[in-house]
Design an enzyme around this catalytic site. Structure first.
Site, PDB file in Angstrom:
ATOM      1  N   GLY A 126       0.806  -1.222   0.000  1.00 45.60           N
ATOM      2  CA  GLY A 126       0.000   0.000   0.000  1.00 45.60           C
ATOM      3  C   GLY A 126       0.833   1.263   0.000  1.00 45.60           C
ATOM      4  CE  LYS A 197      -0.405  -6.919  -1.349  1.00 46.83           C
ATOM      5  NZ  LYS A 197      -1.192  -6.794  -0.112  1.00 46.83           N
TER       6      LYS A 197
HETATM    7  N1  HSE Z   1      -6.319  -7.007   0.420  1.00 46.80           N
HETATM    8  C1  HSE Z   1      -5.040  -6.412   0.435  1.00 46.80           C
HETATM    9  C2  HSE Z   1      -4.507  -6.410   1.852  1.00 46.80           C
HETATM   10  C3  HSE Z   1      -5.151  -5.006  -0.111  1.00 46.80           C
HETATM   11  O1  HSE Z   1      -5.286  -6.647   2.758  1.00 46.80           O
HETATM   12  O2  HSE Z   1      -3.322  -6.189   2.075  1.00 46.80           O
HETATM   13  C4  HSE Z   1      -3.842  -4.371  -0.414  1.00 46.80           C
HETATM   14  O3  HSE Z   1      -3.135  -5.085  -1.373  1.00 46.80           O
END
Ligand code: HSE
Length: 347
Positions: A126, A197
């Site tokens: 994020g 990620k």
């Molecule tokens: N669903 C993901 C999380 C959103 O909770 O990290 C961000 O990539």
């Protein structure tokens, strides 16, 4: 001249990006057009009249757009749109972790061939600027290990279970109500979101393209409040931990996993609360560096996306300056074959 932005996707992050750009907080990026599905959301009142509203992706390939921001998610049609954007002379910014994890090297190469930028800070953690920090700030080191909490939803659930002894189900419902969880939370809970990620971080940090499907995952759904209490009695807690390390002596090999793990309460991973993310990187020369912040939610991710746009604007400014002789950067350090996998101990 600001970079002129065409945005596709108007979900939580898309709206937050549009609001941030429309606020006029930074003159280096200007929102020109928003593209949504024909049966998608209605145009909001707060969007300035100067911003076009379209239901055709082709409208983003017009000459009045410099950068396409893709916030739709999923592989297709995002991959095809990115190709078409580059071939039309646009740069591309995305927060689409699945696309970058699977096709990052291909898109970086295409961007470099087209002498355009491909940026994806919002795809990992994020609002934590870990991609740029690893690419630029730690470029002088050789990273050997990356460990982190890369899913805000799971961290929210586990910390709510821990602090208020909520059931897994109630904590998940809260996370969904707050907009952290994916529309289908399976990807969060089963580790698929975090492993995409982690695969991106392996590409950026190790220069090795690891396929997400090669990273073994274990679900956090089986963790109970009793497990958390037991861990706490031993000076520990439970987190969804993503980890990857080079296998020394075997080039291009990475040992990686995602799943619930017992971590010490006084370590950096246990200090992540709510939807925070933490990434700990170990370098051969510089040792351990920790990055932390809001890992999910519209506004933190919008900051990452808009920061990518500003970086492109700054880069374009330098390119247009007569004293500059460099050209477009390629963000992925190298294009290596896929790694093999491995596993770590899990709770
Ligand atoms: N669903 C993901 C999380 C959103 O909770 O990290 C961000 O990539």
């Amino acid at each position: 001249m600001p970079v002129r932005v065409g945005l596709i996707g108007f979900g939580t992050v898309g709206r937050a990006v549009a609001r941030l750009l429309a606020s006029g907080r930074d003159a280096r990026a200007r929102l020109v057009r928003v593209c949504t599905r024909r049966d998608g959301p209605a145009r909001p009142d707060w969007l300035p009249a100067t911003v076009d509203w379209s239901d055709r992706f082709e409208s983003l390939l017009q000459p009045d757009i410099d950068v396409v921001v893709e916030l739709v998610g999923g592989i297709e049609p995002a991959r095809e749109w990115s190709h078409r954007a580059f071939l039309a002379g646009k740069s591309v910014v995305t927060a689409n972790k699945q696309l970058v994890a699977e096709f990052g090297p291909e898109l970086v190469s295409l961007a470099a061939r087209q002498r355009r930028s491909f940026r994806f800070e919002g795809a990992v953690a994020g609002g934590v600027p870990v991609i740029r920090a690893v690419q630029d700030g730690l470029a002088g080191d050789r990273l050997v290990r990356i460990t982190g909490i890369l899913n805000g939803t799971c961290n929210y659930i586990l910390t709510r279970m821990e602090s208020d002894r909520l059931s897994f189900h109630d904590a998940l419902e809260e996370a969904q109500a707050l907009g952290y969880a994916e529309s289908d939370p399976t990807a969060d809970i089963e580790g698929l979101d975090a492993r995409a990620k982690l695969a991106i971080l392996c590409g950026v940090g190790f220069g090795i393209h690891v396929r997400p499907s090669d990273i073994p995952c274990a679900s956090v759904a089986g963790v109970t409040a009793d497990d958390l209490a037991h861990a706490r009695a031993n000076g520990c807690t439970i987190r969804q931990v993503s980890s990857a390390e080079r296998v020394e002596g075997t080039p291009h090999m990475v040992k990686a996993s995602v799943g619930p793990a017992v971590v010490p309460l006084d370590g950096p991973l246990a200090r992540a609360h709510g939807c925070q993310n933490v990434i700990v990187v170990d370098g051969e020369v510089g040792g351990e560096t920790v990055f932390a912040g809001q890992g999910a939610g519209g506004n933190p991710t919008a900051v990452a996306v808009v920061s990518d746009l500003i970086a492109i604007a700054e880069q374009r400014h330098r390119l247009l300056s007569p004293s500059c002789s460099s050209n477009v950067e390629a963000n992925w350090p190298s294009l290596q074959p896929s790694s093999s996998k491995g596993s770590d101990s899990h709770a």
